[in-house]
Design a protein around this motif. Structure first.
Motif: not given
Length: 265
Positions: A28-45, A49-59
């Motif tokens: 459980e300790v090992a899982r919680e340690q990895l979970l910190v990194k997984e949550k950071a990965h989710t927030r980065a994703r 996606a937020a940056e992707r929503r601000r990409m320019p559009w091509m007609a």
């Protein structure tokens, strides 16, 4: 006998370097340690996606024609009246490995993992596949494989113009009235992660359209969870079911409390 050294050698397990075997507490300790990194990965994703929503559009200035089950169809027709369109170029045509019985193995794996389209449609988004195979062959293939995805025949240079003439890929478009804009493109290993409702919505210009998302001002958004439904109930229900609102409110409150506890720790 099943775990004997002889059986390990035959199966190749003896050459496999196994991780440590630990107690439930240590696990459980090992899982919680990895979970910190997984949550950071989710927030980065989410941030990506937020940056992707601000990409320019091509007609999209040119007209493209496809062949569908009901005859000729334009790129605008592929939207099926919705605001967003995701087009996957699947390789099914003469010269492709598996023809005429099957489409490309990789493209077939993509088709096999597509989630129920009603959920995408509920977010004003259409998913369509395009190939160079005639419609008769596409209809036969879909029936054999149990696929319900709208699938059209490319009849012009659409594939060359959008980077999918020699390799698979997803192009994303947005419709503003009758005007069409290309907003995103993803291929190669980027395609591997697609298939779920969420992964598709995350590559669209409007995103999941939920209030927690970081989107430009004026983008359509509704409360988290409230729009979720059984796939056969979207048409029947035009507004969130009161009972589901109650259940989802309780679930969201519990989630937020848990997240708060994690931050305090």
């Amino acid at each position: 006998m099943a775990n004997s050294p002889e059986n390990d050698r035959k199966s190749g397990h003896s050459a496999m370097q196994k991780p440590p075997i630990v107690s439930p507490q240590a696990w459980e300790v090992a899982r919680e340690q990895l979970l910190v990194k997984e949550k950071a990965h989710t927030r980065a994703r989410d941030a990506l996606a937020a940056e992707r929503r601000r990409m320019p559009w091509m007609a999209v200035e040119q007209t493209y024609t496809f062949e569908g089950p009901s005859g000729p169809a334009s790129l605008l027709d592929l939207f099926e009246g919705r605001r967003q369109l995701i087009v996957y170029r699947a390789f099914f045509e003469p010269g492709v490995f598996g023809w005429p019985d099957h489409a490309c193995r990789g493209c077939s794996m993509v088709a096999d993992q597509v989630a129920h389209l009603a959920h995408l449609n509920a977010r004003d988004t259409t998913l369509a596949f395009v190939s160079r195979a005639p419609q008769a062959d596409i209809t036969r293939l879909k029936a054999r494989m149990g696929w319900d995805i709208p699938w059209y025949t490319i009849t012009d240079h659409f594939d060359a113009d959008f980077g999918v003439d020699e390799w698979h890929g997803h192009n994303v478009f947005l419709r503003d009235g009758d005007r069409i804009f290309r907003t995103y493109f993803i291929n190669n290993r980027g395609d591997e992660a697609l298939g779920s409702t969420w992964s598709y919505l995350d590559i669209t210009p409007l995103g999941r359209q939920e209030t927690w998302e970081d989107s430009p001002e004026g983008y359509p958004q509704t409360p988290t969870y409230k729009w979720w439904n059984w796939h056969d109930n979207y048409v029947a229900e035009t507004s969130p079911n009161p009972k589901w609102v109650e259940v989802s409110d309780a679930g969201e409150a519990a989630f937020r409390n848990k997240e708060s506890d994690v931050k305090e720790d």
